[in-house]
Design a protein around this motif. Structure first.
Motif, PDB file in Angstrom:
ATOM      1  N   GLN A 122       0.840  -1.204   0.000  1.00 21.12           N
ATOM      2  CA  GLN A 122       0.000   0.000   0.000  1.00 21.12           C
ATOM      3  C   GLN A 122       0.873   1.251   0.000  1.00 21.12           C
ATOM      4  OE1 GLN A 122      -2.844  -0.247   3.241  1.00 21.12           O
ATOM      5  NE2 GLN A 122      -3.320  -2.405   2.783  1.00 21.12           N
ATOM      6  N   GLU A 123       1.914   1.222   0.787  1.00 25.42           N
ATOM      7  CA  GLU A 123       2.852   2.353   0.853  1.00 25.42           C
ATOM      8  C   GLU A 123       3.495   2.622  -0.511  1.00 25.42           C
ATOM      9  OE1 GLU A 123       7.404   2.979   2.571  1.00 25.42           O
ATOM     10  OE2 GLU A 123       6.103   1.433   3.448  1.00 25.42           O
ATOM     11  N   ILE A 124       3.950   1.563  -1.166  1.00 31.04           N
ATOM     12  CA  ILE A 124       4.653   1.706  -2.446  1.00 31.04           C
ATOM     13  C   ILE A 124       3.712   2.182  -3.545  1.00 31.04           C
ATOM     14  CG2 ILE A 124       5.829   0.406  -4.282  1.00 31.04           C
ATOM     15  CD1 ILE A 124       7.543   1.063  -1.817  1.00 31.04           C
ATOM     16  N   THR A 125       2.553   1.522  -3.671  1.00 31.38           N
ATOM     17  CA  THR A 125       1.643   1.868  -4.773  1.00 31.38           C
ATOM     18  C   THR A 125       1.071   3.278  -4.614  1.00 31.38           C
ATOM     19  OG1 THR A 125      -0.157   0.750  -3.564  1.00 31.38           O
ATOM     20  CG2 THR A 125       1.000  -0.518  -5.263  1.00 31.38           C
ATOM     21  N   TYR A 176       3.330  -9.849  -7.087  1.00 31.39           N
ATOM     22  CA  TYR A 176       2.054 -10.379  -7.558  1.00 31.39           C
ATOM     23  C   TYR A 176       1.585  -9.561  -8.761  1.00 31.39           C
ATOM     24  CZ  TYR A 176       1.453 -13.516  -3.568  1.00 31.39           C
ATOM     25  OH  TYR A 176       1.598 -14.535  -2.661  1.00 31.39           O
ATOM     26  N   PRO A 177       0.634 -10.074  -9.548  1.00 29.04           N
ATOM     27  CA  PRO A 177       0.187  -9.387 -10.766  1.00 29.04           C
ATOM     28  C   PRO A 177      -0.448  -8.030 -10.492  1.00 29.04           C
ATOM     29  CG  PRO A 177      -0.459 -11.709 -10.801  1.00 29.04           C
ATOM     30  CD  PRO A 177       0.029 -11.424  -9.415  1.00 29.04           C
ATOM     31  N   PRO A 178      -0.710  -7.273 -11.559  1.00 26.94           N
ATOM     32  CA  PRO A 178      -1.198  -5.890 -11.427  1.00 26.94           C
ATOM     33  C   PRO A 178      -2.467  -5.731 -10.599  1.00 26.94           C
ATOM     34  CG  PRO A 178      -0.462  -6.266 -13.665  1.00 26.94           C
ATOM     35  CD  PRO A 178      -0.392  -7.588 -12.975  1.00 26.94           C
ATOM     36  N   LEU A 179      -3.393  -6.697 -10.655  1.00 22.83           N
ATOM     37  CA  LEU A 179      -4.652  -6.530  -9.927  1.00 22.83           C
ATOM     38  C   LEU A 179      -4.421  -6.474  -8.416  1.00 22.83           C
ATOM     39  CD1 LEU A 179      -7.380  -6.161 -11.226  1.00 22.83           C
ATOM     40  CD2 LEU A 179      -7.929  -8.538 -10.704  1.00 22.83           C
ATOM     41  N   HIS A 213      -5.422  -3.295  -6.029  1.00 27.03           N
ATOM     42  CA  HIS A 213      -6.139  -3.497  -4.769  1.00 27.03           C
ATOM     43  C   HIS A 213      -5.393  -2.818  -3.615  1.00 27.03           C
ATOM     44  CE1 HIS A 213      -7.640  -6.486  -1.472  1.00 27.03           C
ATOM     45  NE2 HIS A 213      -8.327  -5.360  -1.452  1.00 27.03           N
ATOM     46  N   SER A 214      -4.068  -2.971  -3.599  1.00 25.66           N
ATOM     47  CA  SER A 214      -3.259  -2.311  -2.567  1.00 25.66           C
ATOM     48  C   SER A 214      -3.400  -0.795  -2.655  1.00 25.66           C
ATOM     49  CB  SER A 214      -1.785  -2.714  -2.721  1.00 25.66           C
ATOM     50  OG  SER A 214      -1.609  -4.092  -2.525  1.00 25.66           O
ATOM     51  N   LEU A 215      -3.441  -0.274  -3.876  1.00 26.02           N
ATOM     52  CA  LEU A 215      -3.593   1.168  -4.066  1.00 26.02           C
ATOM     53  C   LEU A 215      -4.945   1.646  -3.554  1.00 26.02           C
ATOM     54  CD1 LEU A 215      -2.509   3.826  -5.236  1.00 26.02           C
ATOM     55  CD2 LEU A 215      -3.486   3.163  -7.445  1.00 26.02           C
ATOM     56  N   LEU A 216      -5.997   0.867  -3.819  1.00 23.95           N
ATOM     57  CA  LEU A 216      -7.328   1.228  -3.336  1.00 23.95           C
ATOM     58  C   LEU A 216      -7.360   1.259  -1.813  1.00 23.95           C
ATOM     59  CD1 LEU A 216     -10.337   1.772  -3.911  1.00 23.95           C
ATOM     60  CD2 LEU A 216     -10.691  -0.711  -3.942  1.00 23.95           C
ATOM     61  N   CYS A 217      -6.771   0.244  -1.184  1.00 22.94           N
ATOM     62  CA  CYS A 217      -6.706   0.211   0.286  1.00 22.94           C
ATOM     63  C   CYS A 217      -5.880   1.379   0.824  1.00 22.94           C
ATOM     64  CB  CYS A 217      -6.100  -1.113   0.756  1.00 22.94           C
ATOM     65  SG  CYS A 217      -7.129  -2.569   0.439  1.00 22.94           S
ATOM     66  N   ALA A 218      -4.846   1.750   0.072  1.00 22.20           N
ATOM     67  CA  ALA A 218      -3.973   2.844   0.499  1.00 22.20           C
ATOM     68  C   ALA A 218      -4.717   4.177   0.538  1.00 22.20           C
ATOM     69  CB  ALA A 218      -2.764   2.935  -0.434  1.00 22.20           C
ATOM     70  N   GLY A 252      -8.181 -23.828   6.282  1.00 22.07           N
ATOM     71  CA  GLY A 252      -6.973 -23.381   5.594  1.00 22.07           C
ATOM     72  C   GLY A 252      -7.052 -21.926   5.169  1.00 22.07           C
ATOM     73  N   LEU A 253      -8.130 -21.588   4.473  1.00 23.17           N
ATOM     74  CA  LEU A 253      -8.287 -20.222   3.974  1.00 23.17           C
ATOM     75  C   LEU A 253      -8.468 -19.231   5.115  1.00 23.17           C
ATOM     76  CD1 LEU A 253      -8.523 -18.375   1.529  1.00 23.17           C
ATOM     77  CD2 LEU A 253     -10.979 -18.883   1.465  1.00 23.17           C
ATOM     78  N   ILE A 254      -9.258 -19.598   6.119  1.00 25.61           N
ATOM     79  CA  ILE A 254      -9.501 -18.690   7.246  1.00 25.61           C
ATOM     80  C   ILE A 254      -8.207 -18.391   7.998  1.00 25.61           C
ATOM     81  CG2 ILE A 254     -10.673 -18.438   9.468  1.00 25.61           C
ATOM     82  CD1 ILE A 254     -12.965 -20.091   8.335  1.00 25.61           C
ATOM     83  N   LEU A 255      -7.417 -19.422   8.275  1.00 22.40           N
ATOM     84  CA  LEU A 255      -6.195 -19.228   9.058  1.00 22.40           C
ATOM     85  C   LEU A 255      -5.140 -18.433   8.298  1.00 22.40           C
ATOM     86  CD1 LEU A 255      -5.951 -22.747  10.707  1.00 22.40           C
ATOM     87  CD2 LEU A 255      -6.373 -20.583  11.876  1.00 22.40           C
ATOM     88  N   ILE A 256      -5.053 -18.660   6.989  1.00 20.39           N
ATOM     89  CA  ILE A 256      -4.041 -17.933   6.213  1.00 20.39           C
ATOM     90  C   ILE A 256      -4.452 -16.477   6.003  1.00 20.39           C
ATOM     91  CG2 ILE A 256      -2.947 -17.745   3.942  1.00 20.39           C
ATOM     92  CD1 ILE A 256      -2.795 -20.738   3.824  1.00 20.39           C
ATOM     93  N   ASP A 257      -5.728 -16.237   5.691  1.00 24.68           N
ATOM     94  CA  ASP A 257      -6.161 -14.863   5.408  1.00 24.68           C
ATOM     95  C   ASP A 257      -6.405 -14.047   6.680  1.00 24.68           C
ATOM     96  OD1 ASP A 257      -5.987 -15.453   2.774  1.00 24.68           O
ATOM     97  OD2 ASP A 257      -8.038 -14.909   2.253  1.00 24.68           O
ATOM     98  N   TYR A 258      -6.992 -14.673   7.694  1.00 23.85           N
ATOM     99  CA  TYR A 258      -7.370 -13.920   8.899  1.00 23.85           C
ATOM    100  C   TYR A 258      -6.408 -14.133  10.054  1.00 23.85           C
ATOM    101  CZ  TYR A 258     -11.780 -12.808   6.646  1.00 23.85           C
ATOM    102  OH  TYR A 258     -12.721 -12.319   5.789  1.00 23.85           O
ATOM    103  N   GLY A 259      -5.564 -15.145   9.981  1.00 27.44           N
ATOM    104  CA  GLY A 259      -4.565 -15.356  11.013  1.00 27.44           C
ATOM    105  C   GLY A 259      -3.205 -14.903  10.537  1.00 27.44           C
ATOM    106  N   HIS A 260      -2.674 -15.627   9.575  1.00 19.99           N
ATOM    107  CA  HIS A 260      -1.366 -15.306   9.010  1.00 19.99           C
ATOM    108  C   HIS A 260      -1.381 -13.915   8.377  1.00 19.99           C
ATOM    109  CE1 HIS A 260       2.529 -16.465   7.362  1.00 19.99           C
ATOM    110  NE2 HIS A 260       2.151 -15.961   6.209  1.00 19.99           N
ATOM    111  N   PHE A 261      -2.352 -13.641   7.576  1.00 23.39           N
ATOM    112  CA  PHE A 261      -2.717 -12.382   6.924  1.00 23.39           C
ATOM    113  C   PHE A 261      -2.326 -12.327   5.443  1.00 23.39           C
ATOM    114  CE2 PHE A 261      -3.206  -8.131   5.497  1.00 23.39           C
ATOM    115  CZ  PHE A 261      -4.329  -7.702   6.159  1.00 23.39           C
ATOM    116  N   GLN A 262      -3.336 -12.599   4.610  1.00 25.05           N
ATOM    117  CA  GLN A 262      -3.228 -12.438   3.158  1.00 25.05           C
ATOM    118  C   GLN A 262      -4.617 -12.184   2.595  1.00 25.05           C
ATOM    119  OE1 GLN A 262      -1.058 -15.615   1.248  1.00 25.05           O
ATOM    120  NE2 GLN A 262       0.792 -15.252   2.418  1.00 25.05           N
ATOM    121  N   TYR A 263      -4.682 -12.112   1.246  1.00 24.01           N
ATOM    122  CA  TYR A 263      -5.960 -11.880   0.566  1.00 24.01           C
ATOM    123  C   TYR A 263      -6.247 -12.995  -0.444  1.00 24.01           C
ATOM    124  CZ  TYR A 263      -5.615  -7.025   2.276  1.00 24.01           C
ATOM    125  OH  TYR A 263      -5.514  -5.905   3.050  1.00 24.01           O
ATOM    126  N   ASN A 264      -6.039 -14.247  -0.052  1.00 24.84           N
ATOM    127  CA  ASN A 264      -6.248 -15.355  -0.982  1.00 24.84           C
ATOM    128  C   ASN A 264      -7.707 -15.517  -1.382  1.00 24.84           C
ATOM    129  OD1 ASN A 264      -3.496 -16.730  -1.139  1.00 24.84           O
ATOM    130  ND2 ASN A 264      -3.799 -16.611   1.061  1.00 24.84           N
TER     131      ASN A 264
END
Length: 484
Positions: free
Chosen positions: A45-48, A72-75, A79-84, A155-167
């Motif tokens: 977010q900082e970079i974009t 990761y690809p442009p999309l 998304h990072s820019l929108l959150c930023a 799997g998805l819950i722990l990685i996205d909401y625990g570890h932290f990603q947007y899978n």
């Protein structure tokens, strides 16, 4: 009315579990200098926000690619820019260039967790609900049970909401794609899947089944008539969607090449860390990375991947069906995970299985609670331990073929049941050992290597199992418009 009341309850349960997990810690919390994937998402977010588009993927004094460089690809970048922009409105310090590195606060954690939840609500959860509602020839109870199990998948819950990603974003787009092409909304399905690829490149694991299924549809309609028209429309949809996503990076050839280099880091080698694929597991016995040159490793992994997925893809082209398509999605994702070059452990999400790799991120209790909720839902709704007959396992055609040559082969379902129980017991024991015991000093990676090796054996079994179902399914050509 009752169905929507129950489905709303299921969605609320899924959201509650997600938010409960998000209240815990995240990957790299308070651990400089890299801080983990949470910091990676904040840094993007900082970079974009602070740098022009042409600098997002290039190394510079303002964008050190060794510190969570965008890969990761442009999309994902958009998304990072929108959150930023939202972060800038709330607190500019969260994305200040340079000075925001390693920023941590409760308010910022709430903001980041909320962005994941909103992405789920907009993309992933609606896709799950619509997919389950469109299932044919099953009761409302089964549709609700399907939705519950998908939304509680640990799997998805722990990685996205625990570890932290947007899978959930890429998986949600992919699910919209599956729904689209299964219901003959081929152009919309293709567009959705292109968005999935342009959000996370790991969705390429699913690209061949999409290509083969749609190509098979075109062949079936006739390439001299409607099939050719559909093929042209699909090609235009794919090309147009990629051009729109990549347009800012097409201004210069070097821009495009640099983005591709970041997306496919061949220089990192055959594998990294402890991943439950063939190469990492086999490395315990033979150090392939040290013996073979890099280009030979690339060729070898390509050949194994291609050969392992080829039969299922050919069958899908010749006999396109929704059922065969979904089985081929799983089979091809497994082939890529097991044999391809430079595999990341979270790619197993594409096959919807989970390894106990997140315990190191202080996610033991969320892991136990979420996993138990998932298994209780499965067992209660589907009586999974009772459905081990050849017909329930969809192995009846295979068994009949084998018994033609081996008449005494009548115990396949029992073998499957024993293997399942052995697998579950082994993984539970390994998980408990990992949590409660310290490995020997001379073998500090013993438990993680054992988890990888046992998981790899499980995945190999499932690869064979799904390919048997695909190749022996004589009914693949029927019920084209049904989602099994």
């Amino acid at each position: 009315m009752e169905k929507w009341y129950l489905m709303t309850t299921v969605v609320l349960i899924g959201l509650t579990v997600r938010w409960t997990v998000s209240l815990n810690s995240y990957s790299g919390a308070g651990k400089p200098p890299m801080f983990g994937d949470y910091e990676a998402q904040r840094h993007w977010q900082e970079i974009t926000f602070n740098l022009p588009v042409k600098q997002w993927y290039f190394n510079s004094s303002d964008n050190n690619l060794q510190y969570w460089g965008l890969d990761y690809p442009p999309l994902t970048a958009y998304h990072s820019l929108l959150c930023a922009y939202v972060a800038k409105f709330i607190n500019p310090d969260w994305i200040a260039l340079h000075t925001s590195r390693g920023y941590e606060s409760q308010a910022h954690k709430l903001f980041m967790r909320t962005t994941v939840l909103i992405a789920d609500l907009l993309i992933y959860i609606p896709a799950v609900v619509l997919y389950c509602c469109c299932l044919k020839e099953i009761s409302t109870k089964k549709k609700i049970a399907n939705a519950l199990c998908i939304l509680l998948y640990p799997g998805l819950i722990l990685i996205d909401y625990g570890h932290f990603q947007y899978n959930s974003v890429s998986l949600g787009f992919a699910l919209w794609g599956v729904l689209g092409v299964s219901c003959d909304w081929d152009l919309l399905g293709s567009l959705a899947f292109c968005l999935a690829i342009n959000y996370k490149q790991m969705e390429l694991y699913h690209s061949l089944p999409f290509f083969c299924f749609l190509l098979g549809k075109c062949f079936k309609k006739g390439l001299k008539g409607k099939g050719f028209v559909l093929l042209v429309k699909l090609a235009c949809t794919v090309v147009a969607s990629f051009i729109l996503c990549w347009l800012p990076f097409f201004t210069e050839g070097e821009q495009t090449l640099q983005v591709l280099r970041r997306l496919f880091p061949v220089d990192r080698g055959l594998f990294e860390d402890k991943v439950a694929n063939i190469w990492c597991s086999f490395n315990v016995l033979l150090k392939i990375k040290d013996i073979l040159p890099r280009h030979i490793q690339l060729i070898m992994s390509f050949c194994f991947t291609f050969l392992s997925l080829l039969p299922a893809c050919i069958k899908l082209i010749l006999q396109p069906s929704s059922k065969g398509f979904k089985f081929t999605l799983v089979s091809c994702a497994l082939s890529f995970f097991l044999f391809s070059f430079q595999v990341h452990e979270k790619s197993i999400l594409l096959v919807s299985f989970m390894l106990p790799l997140l315990l190191k991120d202080e996610l033991l209790m969320p892991s136990v609670v979420t996993t138990m909720a998932f298994f209780i839902a499965c067992v209660t709704s589907f009586s999974i331990f009772e459905k081990t007959s050849e017909e329930e396992l969809q192995l009846k055609s295979f068994s009949i073929s084998v018994r033609t040559y081996l008449p005494c082969f009548t115990f396949l379902s029992r073998i499957i049941q024993y293997l399942f129980l052995i697998s579950v017991i082994t993984m539970v024991l390994l998980t408990l050992m990992t949590v409660t015991l310290d490995p020997p000093q001379k073998l500090p990676d013993l438990f993680s290597v054992l988890v990888c090796f046992v998981s790899c054996l499980n995945f190999l079994f499932f690869l064979v199992y799904f390919n048997i179902i695909i190749m022996w399914d004589s009914k693949n050509g029927r019920n084209q418009k049904k989602i099994s």
